[in-house]
Enzyme design. Sequence first.
Site, PDB file in Angstrom:
ATOM      1  N   GLY A 200       0.634  -1.188  -0.101  1.00 42.18           N
ATOM      2  CA  GLY A 200       0.163  -0.025  -0.180  1.00 42.18           C
ATOM      3  C   GLY A 200       1.033   1.470  -0.302  1.00 42.18           C
ATOM      4  N   ILE A 201       0.345   2.134   1.030  1.00 42.49           N
ATOM      5  CA  ILE A 201       0.550   3.734   0.513  1.00 42.49           C
ATOM      6  C   ILE A 201       2.369   2.651   1.055  1.00 42.49           C
ATOM      7  CG2 ILE A 201       0.893   5.722   2.319  1.00 42.49           C
ATOM      8  CD1 ILE A 201      -2.367   5.386   1.650  1.00 42.49           C
ATOM      9  N   ASP A 220       8.329  -3.803   9.413  1.00 38.15           N
ATOM     10  CA  ASP A 220       6.843  -4.387   9.640  1.00 38.15           C
ATOM     11  C   ASP A 220       6.981  -5.693  10.518  1.00 38.15           C
ATOM     12  OD1 ASP A 220       4.132  -5.041   7.993  1.00 38.15           O
ATOM     13  OD2 ASP A 220       4.257  -3.509   7.187  1.00 38.15           O
ATOM     14  N   VAL A 244       5.433  -2.559  15.573  1.00 36.75           N
ATOM     15  CA  VAL A 244       5.647  -1.308  16.585  1.00 36.75           C
ATOM     16  C   VAL A 244       4.438  -1.112  17.741  1.00 36.75           C
ATOM     17  CG1 VAL A 244       5.776  -0.202  14.097  1.00 36.75           C
ATOM     18  CG2 VAL A 244       3.331  -0.233  14.907  1.00 36.75           C
ATOM     19  N   GLY A 272      -0.950   1.460  10.141  1.00 37.73           N
ATOM     20  CA  GLY A 272      -2.205   1.583  10.736  1.00 37.73           C
ATOM     21  C   GLY A 272      -2.977   0.405   9.930  1.00 37.73           C
ATOM     22  N   ASN A 281     -21.098  -1.556  18.645  1.00 40.24           N
ATOM     23  CA  ASN A 281     -20.368  -3.105  18.525  1.00 40.24           C
ATOM     24  C   ASN A 281     -18.673  -2.597  19.315  1.00 40.24           C
ATOM     25  OD1 ASN A 281     -23.438  -4.212  18.632  1.00 40.24           O
ATOM     26  ND2 ASN A 281     -22.925  -3.316  15.885  1.00 40.24           N
ATOM     27  N   TYR A 336     -10.985   4.477  15.011  1.00 35.52           N
ATOM     28  CA  TYR A 336      -9.857   4.330  13.934  1.00 35.52           C
ATOM     29  C   TYR A 336      -9.833   6.419  13.827  1.00 35.52           C
ATOM     30  CZ  TYR A 336      -7.834   5.024   9.291  1.00 35.52           C
ATOM     31  OH  TYR A 336      -6.817   5.277   8.321  1.00 35.52           O
ATOM     32  N   THR A 371      -6.678   0.912  -2.624  1.00 39.31           N
ATOM     33  CA  THR A 371      -6.129   0.369  -1.750  1.00 39.31           C
ATOM     34  C   THR A 371      -6.450  -0.977  -1.280  1.00 39.31           C
ATOM     35  OG1 THR A 371      -5.906   0.911   1.098  1.00 39.31           O
ATOM     36  CG2 THR A 371      -4.247   1.886  -0.321  1.00 39.31           C
TER      37      THR A 371
HETATM   38  N1  NAD Z   1      -6.159   3.212   2.023  1.00 37.67           N
HETATM   39  C1  NAD Z   1      -6.544   4.788   2.293  1.00 37.67           C
HETATM   40  O1  NAD Z   1      -6.905   4.916   1.282  1.00 37.67           O
HETATM   41  C2  NAD Z   1      -5.856   5.686   3.839  1.00 37.67           C
HETATM   42  C3  NAD Z   1      -6.448   6.353   3.575  1.00 37.67           C
HETATM   43  C4  NAD Z   1      -6.201   7.824   4.756  1.00 37.67           C
HETATM   44  C5  NAD Z   1      -5.013   6.956   5.326  1.00 37.67           C
HETATM   45  N2  NAD Z   1      -4.763   5.705   5.237  1.00 37.67           N
HETATM   46  C6  NAD Z   1      -3.637   5.011   6.254  1.00 37.67           C
HETATM   47  O2  NAD Z   1      -2.344   5.096   5.571  1.00 37.67           O
HETATM   48  C7  NAD Z   1      -1.561   3.685   6.290  1.00 37.67           C
HETATM   49  C8  NAD Z   1      -1.124   3.447   4.792  1.00 37.67           C
HETATM   50  O3  NAD Z   1      -2.645   2.515   4.902  1.00 37.67           O
HETATM   51  P1  NAD Z   1      -2.295   1.620   3.528  1.00 37.67           P
HETATM   52  O4  NAD Z   1      -3.797   1.392   3.220  1.00 37.67           O
HETATM   53  O5  NAD Z   1      -1.295   1.567   2.966  1.00 37.67           O
HETATM   54  O6  NAD Z   1      -2.607   0.305   4.853  1.00 37.67           O
HETATM   55  P2  NAD Z   1      -2.481  -1.201   4.087  1.00 37.67           P
HETATM   56  O7  NAD Z   1      -3.521  -2.087   5.106  1.00 37.67           O
HETATM   57  O8  NAD Z   1      -1.952  -1.717   2.881  1.00 37.67           O
HETATM   58  O9  NAD Z   1      -0.686  -1.833   4.650  1.00 37.67           O
HETATM   59  C9  NAD Z   1      -0.621  -1.158   6.278  1.00 37.67           C
HETATM   60  C10 NAD Z   1       0.769  -1.770   6.346  1.00 37.67           C
HETATM   61  O10 NAD Z   1       1.206  -1.949   8.012  1.00 37.67           O
HETATM   62  C11 NAD Z   1       2.055  -2.528   8.887  1.00 37.67           C
HETATM   63  N3  NAD Z   1       1.326  -3.215  10.048  1.00 37.67           N
HETATM   64  C12 NAD Z   1      -0.017  -2.629  10.771  1.00 37.67           C
HETATM   65  N4  NAD Z   1       0.027  -3.375  12.198  1.00 37.67           N
HETATM   66  C13 NAD Z   1       1.254  -3.118  12.452  1.00 37.67           C
HETATM   67  C14 NAD Z   1       2.566  -3.188  13.043  1.00 37.67           C
HETATM   68  N5  NAD Z   1       1.797  -3.710  14.288  1.00 37.67           N
HETATM   69  N6  NAD Z   1       3.591  -3.185  12.862  1.00 37.67           N
HETATM   70  C15 NAD Z   1       4.082  -3.022  12.145  1.00 37.67           C
HETATM   71  N7  NAD Z   1       3.238  -3.226  11.047  1.00 37.67           N
HETATM   72  C16 NAD Z   1       2.203  -3.292  10.934  1.00 37.67           C
HETATM   73  C17 NAD Z   1       0.752  -3.959   7.655  1.00 37.67           C
HETATM   74  O11 NAD Z   1       1.001  -5.523   7.921  1.00 37.67           O
HETATM   75  C18 NAD Z   1       0.815  -3.609   6.756  1.00 37.67           C
HETATM   76  O12 NAD Z   1       1.872  -3.854   5.857  1.00 37.67           O
HETATM   77  C19 NAD Z   1      -2.250   3.936   6.908  1.00 37.67           C
HETATM   78  O13 NAD Z   1      -1.999   4.557   8.131  1.00 37.67           O
HETATM   79  C20 NAD Z   1      -3.873   3.888   7.426  1.00 37.67           C
HETATM   80  O14 NAD Z   1      -4.635   4.172   8.484  1.00 37.67           O
HETATM   81  C21 NAD Z   1      -4.964   5.431   4.377  1.00 37.67           C
END
Ligand code: NAD
Length: 430
Positions: A200-201, A220, A244, A272, A281, A336, A371
Site C-alpha cells: 500500500g502507501i 513491518d 510497532v 495503521g 458494537n 480509527y 488500496t
Molecule cells: N488507504 C486509504 O485510503 C487511507 C486513507 C487514509 C489514511 N490511510 C492511512 O495510511 C496508512 C497506510 O494505509 P494502507 O491503506 O497502505 O494500509 P495497508 O493495510 O495496505 O498497509 C498497512 C501496513 O501496516 C502494517 N502494520 C499493521 N500493523 C502493524 C504493526 N503493529 N507493526 C508494524 N506494521 C504494521 C501492515 O502489515 C501493512 O503492511 C495507514 O496508517 C492508514 O490508516 C489510508
Amino acid sequence: MGTGPGRFLASRAGLPKPPRLRRYEAGQDLLTGPARVLGLSGASWTAEVTGWLRAAGVEVVLGNDGDERLGAVVVDATGLRRVAELEELRAGLAPEFRRTTGRVVVLSAVPAELPDVEARAVQQGLEGFVRSLAKEARGGTTVNLLRVADGARTSVRSAVEFFCSARSAFVDGQPLVVGAGVPVPPRDRRVAVVTGAAQGIGAATVEVLARSGHHVVCVDVAASGDKLAAVANRVQGSTLHLDVTAEDAPRTLATHLADRFDGADVVVHNAGITRDRSFVNLDEAAWGSVLAVNLAAPIRLTTGLLDHPGALAPGARFVCLSSMNGLAGARGQTNYATSKAGLVGLVQALAGPLAQRGLAINAVAPGFVETPMTAAMPPVPRELGRRISSLQQGGLPVDVAETIGWLAQPDAAGIDGQVLRVCGQNLLGA
Ligand SMILES: NC(=O)c1ccc[n+]([C@@H]2O[C@H](COP(=O)([O-])OP(=O)(O)OC[C@H]3O[C@@H](n4cnc5c(N)ncnc54)[C@H](O)[C@@H]3O)[C@@H](O)[C@H]2O)c1
C-alpha cells in the site's frame, strides 16, 4: 478509473469520466505548457518565482498571449491588504484560469502575522477563494494556497515547485503555511524509516524516498515476510521486522538506527489498521488495537527516538499518516478517527519543541485512496467515496507517497506542524 463495478455504476448513473491525472515520470517537464506569474498589489515574490520556474525549464509568459494553454498560473497575492484590491485577483486571474490546464498556486501572507484588521481579513479570504476555485477547476487542474511566512525563501521555492509539479496531482484545494525552517545539514547518505512498508502507501513511500536518494529501512510485522523483503530489494533498502506496538519497539528501532545508520533523517509513521464497527458494537480489542497501532505506537516511537542519542540525524523530519476520516469523522470508525485525529494532536504538540532542536513533524491526511483497504468496500459507497471529490476519483498510493517524499526533503524544512490533505479535495470535512 478504479474497478469494473465502479465504472459500471458510474456509467449507469451518467457520471462523467474522471480526468486522467498527470503523475510524476522520470525526466518529464515540470509543466505541460508555459506558466504565467501574476503579481497583484504589493507583490514581492513575482521576480523570484519567475526565476525559479525558468531555472526549472519552464517558459514564463509575461502577458495574456491569447488562447495558448497555460501549464500553471502562480498568483502572488501576498501584498493584498484592502478589500477593494481583491478586484485585481478577479480581473487578473479569470482570463488566465480559463486557459489553464494544470496548476493554480496562490501565494498569500500568513494572516496572523498581519497587524491590520482589514489586511488579515483579506488574506484569510483567499482561503475561501482557493477552496471554491478548486471546485470549479476541470481536467485535473488543481488550485492550492501557500501562506508564506516571513523569511521563508528556500521552502517557498520548494513548495512552488511541488505544487506546480505532477507530484502533487491529488493535492487540491488545500492551504499550507510555509515557514522559514531550520536549514538541514547535508549528509553523504540520507536514511529514512517507513513503518508498515510491506504494501500500500508504505511500499509506495519506500520507492519515492529511494528515488530521492534515501536508504530506506523498511519496517513491518514478521508476518509480512517476503512481501517486505521484495519492497526493500527493489530499492536496495533494508528490512526490520518489528511490531510497532511491542513493548521494546522504541528501543529496538532507536538502537538499530543509531548503531547501523548513524541516525535517521526521515521517519514515516505509516503502519495503521482499521477495525470498523458501529460504536456500540466495538469491543475492547477492536477499540484498543486500533489506538495501539495508529496512535500509541507513533507517540512511543517518536519520543523513544528523540530520547535515544544518535537515533536521529540533525534536521530529522517525522511524517505521520493521519486520515481524512480522522478530520471529518466517519460512521463505523470512531476508533480509527480517534487515532487519526490524535496524530494531529501529536504533530501540534511536538512541532514547537522539535523546531527548537532543528527537527520538524507534519502529517498527511489521505482521502479515498485505491488500496486493498478501499477495494474491500461495497461497490456503491466505494464509487461514492471516489466521486465526491473535485478530481472525481480516488487517489493512488503513489499520490500520498509523493507528498510524504516532498515533506521529507531538506528544502521543505519550513513546513512544520502542518496537516496536508491528499484527497483530491474530497468533500468530507473539507
Ligand atoms: N488507504 C486509504 O485510503 C487511507 C486513507 C487514509 C489514511 N490511510 C492511512 O495510511 C496508512 C497506510 O494505509 P494502507 O491503506 O497502505 O494500509 P495497508 O493495510 O495496505 O498497509 C498497512 C501496513 O501496516 C502494517 N502494520 C499493521 N500493523 C502493524 C504493526 N503493529 N507493526 C508494524 N506494521 C504494521 C501492515 O502489515 C501493512 O503492511 C495507514 O496508517 C492508514 O490508516 C489510508
